[in-house]
Motif scaffolding. Structure first.
Motif, short mmCIF file in Angstrom:
data_model
loop_
_atom_site.label_atom_id
_atom_site.label_comp_id
_atom_site.label_asym_id
_atom_site.label_seq_id
_atom_site.Cartn_x
_atom_site.Cartn_y
_atom_site.Cartn_z
N THR A 101 10.40 4.09 2.31
CA THR A 101 9.97 5.37 2.89
C THR A 101 8.60 5.76 2.37
O THR A 101 7.71 6.13 3.14
CB THR A 101 10.99 6.46 2.51
N ASN A 102 8.42 5.66 1.05
CA ASN A 102 7.14 6.07 0.47
C ASN A 102 6.00 5.17 0.92
O ASN A 102 4.89 5.66 1.17
CB ASN A 102 7.25 6.06 -1.07
N VAL A 103 6.28 3.87 1.04
CA VAL A 103 5.23 2.95 1.49
C VAL A 103 4.84 3.31 2.93
O VAL A 103 3.65 3.35 3.27
CB VAL A 103 5.70 1.48 1.39
N ILE A 104 5.84 3.61 3.78
CA ILE A 104 5.52 3.95 5.16
C ILE A 104 4.72 5.26 5.21
O ILE A 104 3.71 5.35 5.92
CB ILE A 104 6.81 4.07 6.00
N LEU A 105 5.15 6.25 4.44
CA LEU A 105 4.49 7.56 4.52
C LEU A 105 3.07 7.50 3.98
O LEU A 105 2.13 7.95 4.62
CB LEU A 105 5.29 8.60 3.73
N MET A 106 2.91 6.95 2.77
CA MET A 106 1.59 7.03 2.13
C MET A 106 0.75 5.79 2.37
O MET A 106 -0.45 5.89 2.60
CB MET A 106 1.77 7.28 0.63
N GLY A 107 1.40 4.62 2.31
CA GLY A 107 0.64 3.39 2.44
C GLY A 107 0.31 3.04 3.88
O GLY A 107 -0.68 2.37 4.16
N ALA B 2 8.74 -1.43 6.00
CA ALA B 2 7.66 -1.44 5.01
C ALA B 2 7.33 -2.87 4.58
O ALA B 2 6.16 -3.22 4.44
CB ALA B 2 8.05 -0.60 3.80
N ALA B 3 8.37 -3.70 4.39
CA ALA B 3 8.13 -5.08 3.99
C ALA B 3 7.29 -5.80 5.05
O ALA B 3 6.37 -6.56 4.73
CB ALA B 3 9.45 -5.81 3.77
N GLY B 4 7.60 -5.54 6.33
CA GLY B 4 6.81 -6.13 7.40
C GLY B 4 5.36 -5.67 7.34
O GLY B 4 4.44 -6.48 7.47
N ALA B 5 5.18 -4.38 7.12
CA ALA B 5 3.83 -3.83 7.06
C ALA B 5 3.05 -4.44 5.89
O ALA B 5 1.86 -4.77 6.02
CB ALA B 5 3.88 -2.31 6.90
N VAL B 6 3.73 -4.63 4.76
CA VAL B 6 3.06 -5.20 3.59
C VAL B 6 2.68 -6.65 3.85
O VAL B 6 1.60 -7.10 3.46
CB VAL B 6 3.95 -5.07 2.33
N ALA B 7 3.58 -7.38 4.55
CA ALA B 7 3.26 -8.78 4.88
C ALA B 7 2.00 -8.85 5.74
O ALA B 7 1.13 -9.69 5.51
CB ALA B 7 4.45 -9.42 5.60
N LEU B 8 1.91 -7.93 6.71
CA LEU B 8 0.70 -7.89 7.54
C LEU B 8 -0.52 -7.54 6.69
O LEU B 8 -1.59 -8.13 6.83
CB LEU B 8 0.85 -6.84 8.64
N ALA B 9 -0.35 -6.56 5.78
CA ALA B 9 -1.46 -6.11 4.95
C ALA B 9 -1.95 -7.24 4.05
O ALA B 9 -3.15 -7.36 3.80
CB ALA B 9 -1.05 -4.90 4.11
N LEU B 10 -1.01 -8.07 3.57
CA LEU B 10 -1.41 -9.20 2.71
C LEU B 10 -2.35 -10.14 3.46
O LEU B 10 -3.33 -10.63 2.91
CB LEU B 10 -0.18 -9.97 2.25
N ARG B 11 -2.03 -10.37 4.75
CA ARG B 11 -2.91 -11.24 5.55
C ARG B 11 -4.23 -10.55 5.85
O ARG B 11 -5.29 -11.16 5.76
CB ARG B 11 -2.21 -11.63 6.84
N GLY B 12 -4.14 -9.27 6.21
CA GLY B 12 -5.35 -8.53 6.55
C GLY B 12 -6.29 -8.38 5.37
O GLY B 12 -7.51 -8.50 5.50
N ALA B 13 -5.72 -8.14 4.18
CA ALA B 13 -6.55 -7.93 2.99
C ALA B 13 -7.31 -9.18 2.65
O ALA B 13 -8.43 -9.13 2.14
CB ALA B 13 -5.68 -7.50 1.82
N ARG B 14 -6.72 -10.35 2.93
CA ARG B 14 -7.43 -11.59 2.63
C ARG B 14 -8.68 -11.70 3.49
O ARG B 14 -9.68 -12.29 3.08
CB ARG B 14 -6.50 -12.78 2.85
N ARG B 15 -8.61 -11.13 4.71
CA ARG B 15 -9.81 -11.11 5.56
C ARG B 15 -10.87 -10.18 4.98
O ARG B 15 -12.05 -10.45 5.06
CB ARG B 15 -9.45 -10.65 6.97
N GLU B 16 -10.42 -9.06 4.40
CA GLU B 16 -11.39 -8.08 3.89
C GLU B 16 -11.99 -8.51 2.56
O GLU B 16 -13.13 -8.22 2.26
CB GLU B 16 -10.71 -6.71 3.74
N LEU B 17 -11.20 -9.20 1.74
CA LEU B 17 -11.66 -9.50 0.39
C LEU B 17 -11.74 -10.99 0.08
O LEU B 17 -12.10 -11.36 -1.02
CB LEU B 17 -10.71 -8.86 -0.64
#
Lengths: 233, 223
Positions: free
Chosen positions: A108-114, A20-35
């Motif tokens: 677990t919750n971040v993987i399932l829902m996020g 989940a931490a890895g996924a969030v790190a990716l999301a932080l980079r991706g979100a900067r592209r979106e916003l």
């Protein structure tokens, strides 16, 4: 839907936490592209909206009620990276400040829902939207419909994710098929509610601020701004 | 809507637990919950030790136990799941009051209930004794990415604002005959949520502009 402590064994909790931490790190980079530089305030406010949306209950069959998970909805409205980020922050706040969802089950919750909830919802939404645009000429009602289909699939997908995770890292001996059919069965019903609400919400936002719906970019007919004023130099 | 927003679970008070540094508290709580989760099901005394420690901590914090007990309802959906386990788990079965239950399932269900309950109580105690700003500062010290802490700060800051907006919408809907239990009113509910999204997003845009005009620079260029 929020998995509490003790459902997934300690080693698997740690493993899901790392993923989940890895996924969030990716999301932080991706979100900067979106916003771009608006990430912090906008993602914060969207997270607040998701949190408020999760407080809205709707009745499911047999007197039980479900609440919106909001993964697919957030993905269609603000884009999947930002949605993953928002869901993560919502889960973090719920675990730390509301004791909803276990602290060790946060990964677990971040993987399932996020991750699963958001990305399955978004992928199905994109595919459905593409298939529909190819088949139809009037585009406007398609986006909410596709969002609904995405939301409908995302809920049982997250439930199936839980069943699989519980089968490998769970703390009770239970046949995967039993758990899978029960979890997916219950969540199909919740998925219907999620689908209807998601489609209607996306539709209502499209009616007011179509430019805000991230998933509708490139799908709606573009309208050019016509100005009759003289340009001021 | 003043500047000071305590969150709903925070119980204002002064105790060694309230005074403890937030990052120490978070580490302690996560470690304790991990310990609970790692405790094998089917034993009794380790859970008794965990529970005694936790009850001692509650007593030390002077948070009213009745307050914590009322907040325990968040675990209800998973109590249902735990109760369902003995009926479907595999392994040797036993008869209890005419029902055929799986022994392993019973043990696992007991373990789930014990771990879930202790976990919820621990998290509640953390929430009750920690101020939001201290918590955010603590998470920053624990090296949570600055951007994530910032987003979380915004979320917590506007939780009551957006929550209040939703509450006022609900009152307005209810006073016009809205029935939250009827699926026929889902379109109304959805339009309210749609409006809430647009308002939240536009508030975010306004907040961002206000920040930029006061010299805010985005994450990337900082440091």
């Amino acid at each position: 839907m929020h998995v509490p402590d003790g459902f997934i064994s300690a080693p698997w909790s740690l493993a899901t936490g790392v993923v989940a931490a890895g996924a969030v790190a990716l999301a932080l980079r991706g979100a900067r592209r979106e916003l771009d530089d608006r990430t912090a305030p906008l993602a914060g406010l969207v997270a607040t909206f998701v949190f408020a949306g999760q407080m809205v209950n709707f009745p499911v069959a047999a007197g039980t009620s479900g609440h919106l998970l909001g993964g697919a909805l957030a993905a269609v409205l603000v884009g999947p990276w930002t949605a993953t980020l928002c869901l993560t922050v919502v889960l973090l706040v719920q675990a730390l400040l509301f004791a909803d969802g276990g602290l060790t089950a946060l990964g677990t919750n971040v993987i399932l829902m996020g991750v699963i909830g958001v990305w399955v919802g978004y992928a199905v939404f994109r595919l459905t939207a593409r298939a529909m645009t190819a088949a139809a000429t009037r585009h406007r009602p398609l986006v909410p419909l596709a969002a609904g289909v995405g939301a409908f699939v995302s809920v049982p997908a997250a439930a199936a994710g839980f069943a699989l995770l519980f089968a490998v890292g769970g703390t009770a001996p239970i046949a995967l098929s039993t758990l899978l059919s029960a979890m997916v069965g219950v969540h199909l019903a919740i998925g219907v509610g999620e689908a209807v609400i998601t489609a209607l919400v996306v539709g209502s936002v499209l009616a007011v601020r179509p430019d805000l719906v991230h998933g509708a970019r490139g799908l709606l007919p573009t309208r050019t701004l016509v100005s009759h004023a003289e340009a001021v130099s | 809507m003043g500047a000071e927003h305590g969150h709903q679970l925070h119980v204002h008070g002064d105790s060694p637990l309230h005074r403890m540094a937030a990052h120490h508290k978070v580490l302690l709580v996560v470690g304790f919950v991990l310990l609970i989760v790692a405790t094998p099901a089917g034993t009794f005394w380790p859970y008794a030790v965990h529970a005694t420690l936790l009850i001692g901590a509650v007593a030390l914090s002077r948070v009213p136990p009745a307050y914590l007990a009322r907040r325990m309802v968040v675990e209800v959906p998973f109590v249902v799941f735990a109760l369902w386990l003995p009926f479907v788990a595999t392994g040797p079965r036993m008869e209890v009051a005419g029902l055929s239950l799986s022994e392993a399932g019973l043990v696992a269900a007991g373990g789930l209930l014990a771990k879930g309950t202790l976990g919820v109580l621990t998290a509640l105690l953390l929430a009750a004794t920690t101020d939001v700003r201290d918590l955010l500062e603590g998470l920053r010290r624990l090296r949570m990415p600055a951007a994530l802490v910032e987003i979380m700060g915004f979320m917590v800051r506007y939780l009551d604002v957006v929550g209040g907006e939703l509450r006022r919408m609900r009152v307005a809907l209810l006073s016009r005959g809205f029935d939250p239990r009827s699926p026929r009113h889902w379109p109304v509910l959805a339009r309210a949520l749609g409006a809430l999204f647009v308002r939240s997003y536009e508030r975010g845009e306004r907040v961002h502009l206000a920040m930029v005009s006061r010299g805010y620079r985005p994450q990337a260029s900082r440091r």
